[in-house]
Design a protein around this motif. Structure first.
Motif, short mmCIF file in Angstrom:
data_model
loop_
_atom_site.label_atom_id
_atom_site.label_comp_id
_atom_site.label_asym_id
_atom_site.label_seq_id
_atom_site.Cartn_x
_atom_site.Cartn_y
_atom_site.Cartn_z
N VAL A 69 14.90 -23.27 2.35
CA VAL A 69 16.25 -24.13 1.95
C VAL A 69 15.52 -25.49 1.79
O VAL A 69 15.92 -26.15 0.55
CB VAL A 69 17.28 -24.12 2.94
CG1 VAL A 69 18.44 -25.08 2.42
CG2 VAL A 69 17.87 -22.67 2.94
N ALA A 70 14.77 -26.07 2.71
CA ALA A 70 14.56 -27.43 2.46
C ALA A 70 13.78 -27.59 1.53
O ALA A 70 13.59 -28.51 0.83
CB ALA A 70 14.01 -27.86 3.79
N HIS A 71 12.59 -26.61 1.42
CA HIS A 71 11.57 -26.62 0.49
C HIS A 71 11.85 -26.65 -0.95
O HIS A 71 11.58 -27.10 -1.82
CB HIS A 71 10.39 -25.74 0.78
CG HIS A 71 9.15 -25.81 0.08
ND1 HIS A 71 8.90 -25.12 -1.09
CD2 HIS A 71 8.16 -26.79 0.03
CE1 HIS A 71 7.92 -25.47 -1.55
NE2 HIS A 71 7.31 -26.39 -0.82
N ARG A 72 13.02 -25.74 -0.96
CA ARG A 72 13.58 -25.18 -2.26
C ARG A 72 14.06 -26.44 -2.81
O ARG A 72 14.15 -26.97 -4.06
CB ARG A 72 14.57 -24.19 -2.26
CG ARG A 72 15.12 -23.85 -3.20
CD ARG A 72 16.25 -22.51 -3.17
NE ARG A 72 16.72 -21.79 -4.26
CZ ARG A 72 17.82 -22.38 -4.84
NH1 ARG A 72 18.06 -23.61 -4.71
NH2 ARG A 72 18.35 -21.82 -5.82
N ASN A 73 14.73 -27.46 -2.09
CA ASN A 73 15.37 -28.58 -2.71
C ASN A 73 14.20 -29.48 -3.00
O ASN A 73 14.55 -30.15 -4.08
CB ASN A 73 16.24 -29.19 -1.60
CG ASN A 73 17.19 -28.37 -1.34
OD1 ASN A 73 18.11 -27.71 -2.11
ND2 ASN A 73 17.98 -28.59 0.16
#
Lengths: 139, 139
Positions: A16-20
């Motif tokens: 989730v964090a990296h996708r953002n």
DNA sequence: TTTTATTTATTAGCCTGCTAATGATAAATT
DNA sequence: AATTTATCATTAGCAGGCTAATAAATAAAA
């Protein structure tokens, strides 16, 4: 079973964090993240069929179809019927689709630096090796 | 800049593949993946406000709100107004929400085995450490 | 006290993923 | 040759993410 203490849980959080971050990187190049991945594939080989893009990208045909909608709409690519098989279409890069490459690569470099910023060089290499192995297993 | 040879690219690919596995694991317990993560948080502390769930989960309030919709609809949790602050609501587990825990933990164990199946014990431990560090950096 | 600013939940709308179902075409079988 | 099966693109509909905008309530400031 402590769910939170698993690699699977860590992966989910990191995803989730990296996708953002990825979405931001793509945005800085005028793209969405999904479009970026399709372009990477087209830069390797132009004029591919959607089904082949889906297979190589590890995505479902509907997902690729939807992403292509955005790429066509924003003039990064064109869709043409495949001469040898009326079921298929071929996707071709436009000039814009070719020229956005440098921009995305620059943004991706920044993304990579942001991602690995807290790791040492050794850790980064190790992580790269482990993730490579993990990806092979997951497919 | 070779995009495909970056940790960021690997992470993106792994995310998609692993997310599908996670969804299947959750599904086997009668849940969706997002619901599972919220439940994990509620199992640690019942009766939390949505904003606190969002903060702890690293998700946006609208995302948590949407996930909670499914949890309420399927009777895993209830929503009650917060006595001390009429802006807030508190989310409480139902019996069903408490009892699904064992099931999910079992499925999660299988997910973890599937995820790490191709790695040695040493590699798994190393990966866990590196991902832990990575997650801290990304937040 | 009154006004202003902040916080919380929610809605709308978008992108990325998926599965299931359709329609058209091509390939395989009989 | 005719029928059946498989393949490809597409649509519909869903879950998981996000941002922007809204309404209501609280907190802070004037």
């Amino acid at each position: 079973m402590d769910i939170e203490n698993t690699v699977s849980f860590l992966l989910a959080k990191i995803s989730v964090a990296h996708r953002n971050l990825t979405e931001n990187a793509a945005k800085a190049a005028g793209l969405h993240s999904g479009q970026a991945f399709v372009l990477v594939e087209l830069w390797k080989e132009d004029g591919q069929r959607q089904i082949d893009l889906a297979l190589k990208l590890g995505l479902s045909p509907p997902t690729v179809n939807k992403i292509l909608g955005g790429l066509l709409e924003n003039d990064f690519a064109t869709r043409e019927r495949y001469e040898d098989d009326a079921r298929s279409t071929r996707i071709f890069l436009t000039r814009k689709g070719r020229e956005v490459r440098a921009d995305l690569e620059e943004q991706w470099k920044l993304l990579e630096e942001r991602t690995l910023g807290g790791l040492t060089e050794t850790e980064a290499i190790l992580l790269h090796q482990l993730l490579t192995k993990l990806l092979v297993d997951l497919i």
